[in-house]
Design a protein around this motif. Structure first.
Motif, short mmCIF file in Angstrom:
data_model
loop_
_atom_site.label_atom_id
_atom_site.label_comp_id
_atom_site.label_asym_id
_atom_site.label_seq_id
_atom_site.Cartn_x
_atom_site.Cartn_y
_atom_site.Cartn_z
N ARG A 1 1.20 5.89 -1.58
CA ARG A 1 -0.06 6.42 -0.34
C ARG A 1 -0.97 6.99 -1.38
N GLY A 2 -1.52 7.14 -2.69
CA GLY A 2 -2.30 7.48 -3.10
C GLY A 2 -2.30 8.90 -4.22
N TYR A 3 -0.99 9.76 -3.37
CA TYR A 3 -0.86 10.72 -3.88
C TYR A 3 0.34 10.81 -5.20
N ALA A 4 0.15 11.70 -6.03
CA ALA A 4 1.69 12.34 -6.92
C ALA A 4 2.16 12.72 -6.53
N ALA A 5 3.01 11.74 -7.14
CA ALA A 5 4.70 12.23 -5.91
C ALA A 5 5.02 13.83 -6.69
N GLN A 6 4.75 13.80 -8.24
CA GLN A 6 5.02 15.36 -7.98
C GLN A 6 4.06 16.76 -7.54
N ASP A 7 2.87 16.84 -7.15
CA ASP A 7 1.90 16.43 -6.16
C ASP A 7 2.24 17.32 -4.77
N LEU A 8 3.62 16.18 -4.50
CA LEU A 8 3.87 16.31 -2.79
C LEU A 8 5.39 17.48 -3.35
N CYS A 9 6.05 17.06 -4.38
CA CYS A 9 7.22 18.17 -4.33
C CYS A 9 6.61 19.25 -4.42
N GLU B 1 0.75 -0.96 -0.12
CA GLU B 1 -0.50 -0.17 0.48
C GLU B 1 0.98 1.41 -0.21
N VAL B 2 2.08 0.79 -0.11
CA VAL B 2 3.32 1.97 0.06
C VAL B 2 3.23 3.46 -1.03
N SER B 3 3.50 2.92 -2.08
CA SER B 3 3.11 3.53 -3.06
C SER B 3 3.40 2.33 -4.21
N LYS B 4 2.73 2.84 -5.94
CA LYS B 4 2.64 3.04 -7.14
C LYS B 4 2.91 2.87 -8.19
N VAL B 5 4.02 2.68 -8.77
CA VAL B 5 4.81 2.78 -10.00
C VAL B 5 3.83 1.87 -11.59
N MET B 6 3.37 3.72 -11.92
CA MET B 6 2.70 2.96 -13.10
C MET B 6 3.80 3.70 -14.47
N PRO B 7 4.51 2.86 -14.68
CA PRO B 7 4.71 2.56 -16.48
C PRO B 7 4.36 3.35 -17.46
N GLU B 8 3.33 3.13 -16.84
CA GLU B 8 2.76 2.86 -18.82
C GLU B 8 2.06 4.54 -18.28
N ILE B 9 1.96 5.13 -17.63
CA ILE B 9 1.29 6.48 -17.10
C ILE B 9 2.27 6.94 -16.78
N ASN B 10 3.73 6.78 -16.89
CA ASN B 10 5.26 7.11 -16.18
C ASN B 10 4.39 8.60 -15.08
N SER B 11 4.14 7.56 -14.42
CA SER B 11 3.32 8.05 -13.00
C SER B 11 4.11 6.94 -11.42
N LEU B 12 4.15 7.73 -10.27
CA LEU B 12 4.15 7.48 -9.30
C LEU B 12 3.87 8.13 -8.16
N THR B 13 3.04 7.12 -7.25
CA THR B 13 2.16 7.61 -6.30
C THR B 13 2.84 7.02 -5.11
N ASN C 1 2.95 6.83 7.60
CA ASN C 1 1.75 6.94 8.79
C ASN C 1 0.55 6.29 7.81
N LYS C 2 0.72 6.88 6.86
CA LYS C 2 -0.34 6.46 5.13
C LYS C 2 -1.57 7.61 4.71
N ASP C 3 -1.16 8.87 6.02
CA ASP C 3 -1.61 9.50 5.04
C ASP C 3 -1.25 11.53 5.45
N LEU C 4 -1.43 11.70 5.14
CA LEU C 4 -0.43 13.25 5.01
C LEU C 4 -0.63 14.07 6.13
N PRO C 5 -0.47 14.92 7.23
CA PRO C 5 -0.84 14.60 7.99
C PRO C 5 -0.96 16.26 8.51
N ASN C 6 -2.04 16.60 9.74
CA ASN C 6 -2.50 17.98 9.88
C ASN C 6 -1.57 18.03 10.52
N THR C 7 -1.59 19.92 10.89
CA THR C 7 -0.42 20.97 11.49
C THR C 7 -0.14 19.90 12.83
#
Ligand code: ACO
Length: 374
Positions: free
Chosen positions: A32-40, A18-30, A54-60
């Motif tokens: 825990r479901g969030y696109a790595a480039q968006d996290l950047c 459940e940690v990450s998903k590599v999707m070579p067919e659409i050139n994408s990496l997430t 922790n499987k989810d983004l933290p609040n403040t």
């Protein structure tokens, strides 16, 4: 070799994650479901580290608590500082990182407790201490005094501070932080699989991460970011790049920073890292690296149809920041501790001893002759 042997486990799915998903067919990496480039774009490395663990983004409030724990654990024991001081100055920093994490395992009060709660606490301690150990070695081997970690700096800033005694401009810190985010996790690569394999015998997290560091060191995996820079330094100038690369290809050499076991039409992390590499080059007036980058990339694509991987832009980015080349893979370690730890916890939560088979091709049964008859 017979067809039933999958050398290098090529194409074999060995478990779920459940940690990450590599999707070579659409050139994408997430993660825990969030696109790595968006996290950047929207997050700091600390938020991504929290997400991976922790499987989810933290609040403040969650982030503040996580960062407090990380900052409180940055300092090393007196013993560990003195062991690092005694290490041979010519040691590769990856070996220093490997040994330091191993010693952290000797010192940790929870080494034998592999419950998820204890593993989470240990993961944060390893994440917090490893940059300190590396930065200490960075300075010791140059004959400089150790700079202790500072609690008012984030992980990226603090690493620069501990190595150089100052924090660079915010654009440089951001590019470094982005590289940490992009290096944090990438499913069942060699080092992560190593960590999971070690964990599958119910061994502890320090042992699994120590093994993972050894695995990441190799030039076919994390070590490639250092090799890329050695290669660019050999090429010297963009004017030599075309001749150099064609010569290497004629000699059937492996060009470091290109190719990937999973991504065959481009590494999803490259566009983001390339963008930040070019930004750093512009900021620091070092346009020879982007020029060299483009020439090598275009030639590899047109001659071999092989795309760059994330190590290709990372190498020159760190070089322009003034970081010693042999520290590039250790920086990868500082970040990937998060991914490894998440996989270690996942393996513990649903464990099955990893034990593949091999096809024997050695001698058939032989009789033992006594020593004086051989
Ligand atoms: N330079 C030249 N040729 C290459 C390269 C390269 N970097 N990568 C692949 N090829 C060629 C191979 O020679 C082979 O050609 P052939 O079929 O004519 O023999 C073909 O492409 C397939 O390559 P393989 O090595 O079989 O592919 P595999 O999936 O096993 O390897 C690997 C992937 C190991 C990453 C490979 O591309 C490589 O050695 N790259 C250089 C090292 C590197 O940059 N590693 C970092 C990976 S990303 C990371 O760890 C963060």
């Amino acid at each position: 070799m017979s067809d039933d042997i999958k050398k290098g486990l090529l194409g074999i799915v060995v478990d779920e994650t459940e940690v990450s998903k590599v999707m070579p067919e659409i050139n994408s990496l997430t993660y825990r479901g969030y696109a790595a480039q968006d996290l950047c774009e929207y997050c700091r490395f600390e938020e991504v580290a929290y997400l991976i663990l922790n499987k989810d983004l933290p609040n403040t409030i969650q982030l503040r608590k996580f960062e407090k724990e990380e900052k409180n654990n940055r300092d090393l024991s007196k013993d560990l500082y003195s062991i690092i001081k005694k290490m041979p100055k010519k040691s590769h920093p990856m070996d220093v990182a490997r040994t330091a994490v191993s010693i952290m395992g000797l010192e940790d009060k929870e080494t034998t407790d592999s419950s998820e709660e204890a593993n989470m606490r240990k993961a944060i301690r390893i994440l917090a201490k490893t940059p300190t150990a590396l930065a200490a070695f960075y300075r010791i081997r140059k004959g400089k005094n150790i700079i202790k970690p500072k609690k008012n700096l984030n992980i990226a800033e603090n690493f620069f501070y501990m190595c150089f005694g100052k924090v660079p401009q915010k654009e440089i810190v951001k590019a470094f932080d982005v590289s940490l985010i992009l290096y944090a996790e990438h499913s069942f690569n060699v080092s992560t699989f190593t960590a999971r394999t070690i964990t599958s015998s119910l061994s502890d997290i320090h042992g699994a991460i120590t093994g993972a560091i050894a695995s990441l060191k190799g030039p076919l995996h994390g070590g490639a970011n250092e090799e890329v820079m050695h290669m660019m330094n050999k090429i010297k100038s963009p004017n030599n790049a075309l001749k150099w690369i064609n010569n290497a290809l004629d000699k059937k050499e492996v060009v470091m920073g290109f190719g990937h076991r999973v991504y065959k039409s481009g590494d999803s992390r490259v566009p983001t890292m390339k963008h930040y590499m070019f930004k750093v080059a512009k900021l620091l007036n070092k346009d020879k690296y982007p020029k060299m980058y483009e020439i090598l990339e275009n030639e590899m694509l047109s001659k071999k149809n092989i795309h760059p991987n994330v190590d290709f832009p990372c190498g020159p980015t760190y070089y322009m920041m003034g970081i010693d080349i042999d520290f590039y893979t250790p920086i990868f370690v500082m970040s990937r501790i998060t991914g490894w730890s998440a996989h270690i916890m996942e393996q513990h939560a649903s464990n099955k001893l990893i034990r593949p088979l091999s096809k024997y091709k050695g001698e058939e049964v032989r009789e033992v002759m006594l020593l004086n008859q051989r």
